[in-house]
Design an enzyme around this catalytic site. Structure first.
Site, PDB file in Angstrom:
ATOM      1  N   ASP A  34      39.179  48.584  36.955  1.00 25.72           N
ATOM      2  CA  ASP A  34      39.586  47.194  37.154  1.00 25.72           C
ATOM      3  C   ASP A  34      39.537  46.361  35.877  1.00 25.72           C
ATOM      4  OD1 ASP A  34      40.194  47.373  39.821  1.00 25.72           O
ATOM      5  OD2 ASP A  34      38.266  46.622  40.534  1.00 25.72           O
ATOM      6  N   LYS A  55      38.839  38.123  41.464  1.00 26.18           N
ATOM      7  CA  LYS A  55      40.228  38.419  41.813  1.00 26.18           C
ATOM      8  C   LYS A  55      40.339  38.760  43.288  1.00 26.18           C
ATOM      9  CE  LYS A  55      39.479  43.090  42.148  1.00 26.18           C
ATOM     10  NZ  LYS A  55      39.559  43.880  43.400  1.00 26.18           N
TER      11      LYS A  55
END
Length: 303
Positions: free
Chosen positions: A155, A17
């Site tokens: 996360d 990401k």
């Protein structure tokens, strides 16, 4: 995540990401920080392979996948292959909570550098939660996967989503958002990694936190100038104080044609956004020749 059924089990591609926006809102009494971040998955993947085994144990192997950008793979960070691995802990969490019989073998083929701000370990953990459910035939809709993801790491919940999302709180409050389609970026991993804890310790939350809405609106409207102003990472200043070479890296990306360049997560990777695929590929080829960089990727956002 991309999921495939195989003859012997399951395969899952776990994406990296980029944080197109990251504000550190406040330090919490528990030592963590409240954040607001726009997490955007990209088409750089680790691949996890799952197979059921009769013995009631978890087996894990981790290896770096062959890739042209990994000529200096020794600099891409250490990934444990024991019970301290976050993906291992994710499988263990499912095994313990669901009380399944038998065990599981998990092979992780790494392409996402560690200590890079790309979320590789967290993405692997989210994929491991899903892979364990699929391998053991569990109904994941009946299991508290988001809660388990939040327990594993800040996360991890974002990677249970299928696309870009805004994360708040410690990262556990996840809101999916629509993406503008595909965009092109070059991601550079320098020869060094950064400690997330160390970067957060060096960061000073602001009195007036910035809001993600400007970035979201610019992204949705395809306004390059507004997006360049809206891209933001509060941790970047702290990381650049610890390692000033990151300033040079961002400037190098801009010199190579990026119309905006930022650090992702807590570093050490920086990314530059490019107007089209050809310019991104050309810049990446030039950057790959630089011995100061452990890996260079051309990527697209996955919406």
């Amino acid at each position: 995540m991309q999921v495939r059924r195989t003859e012997s089990g399951w395969e899952i591609d776990a994406p990296a990401k980029l944080n197109l926006f990251l504000e550190v809102v406040r330090r919490r009494p528990d030592g963590y920080h409240d954040i607001e971040t726009l997490v955007y998955p990209i088409d750089l993947f680790d691949t996890l392979v799952f197979r059921r085994i009769p013995e009631s144990r978890i087996e894990l192997t981790v290896r770096w996948a062959t890739h042209q950008a990994f000529s200096r793979s020794a600099m891409l960070g250490h990934v444990p292959s024991d019970a301290t691995n976050l993906a291992y802990r994710a499988v263990e969490r499912v095994h313990r909570a669901a009380g399944v019989s038998g065990g599981l073998r998990m092979d992780i083929f790494k392409r996402i550098p560690s200590g890079a701000g790309l979320g590789g370990g967290s993405s692997d953990a989210a994929a491991a939660l899903l892979g364990a459910c699929l391998t053991w035939g569990l109904n994941r809709d009946l299991l508290p996967l988001p809660d388990w993801a939040a327990e594993l790491g800040s996360d991890v919940p974002a990677f249970l989503q299928a696309g870009p999302c805004v994360c708040r709180g410690r990262g556990e409050r996840v809101i999916p958002v629509s993406g503008p389609g595909r965009w092109h970026a070059v991601v550079v991993r320098p020869r060094f990694g950064l400690s997330t804890a160390e970067v957060y310790r060096a960061c000073r939350p602001p009195h007036q936190p910035r809001n993600v809405e400007d970035c979201l609106n610019a992204l949705a409207g395809g306004d390059r100038r507004r997006l360049a102003a809206g891209l933001f990472n509060r941790l970047q200043e702290a990381a650049e104080t610890l390692v000033p070479q990151l300033i040079d890296l961002r400037r190098r990306l801009e010199t190579e044609g990026a119309w905006a360049a930022r650090m992702t997560g807590s570093g050490s990777c920086c990314f530059g956004l490019f107007p089209h695929r050809a310019s991104a590929w050309a810049a990446a080829r030039r950057l790959q020749a630089d011995p100061d960089f452990a890996a260079v990727f051309t990527v697209q956002g996955c919406s």
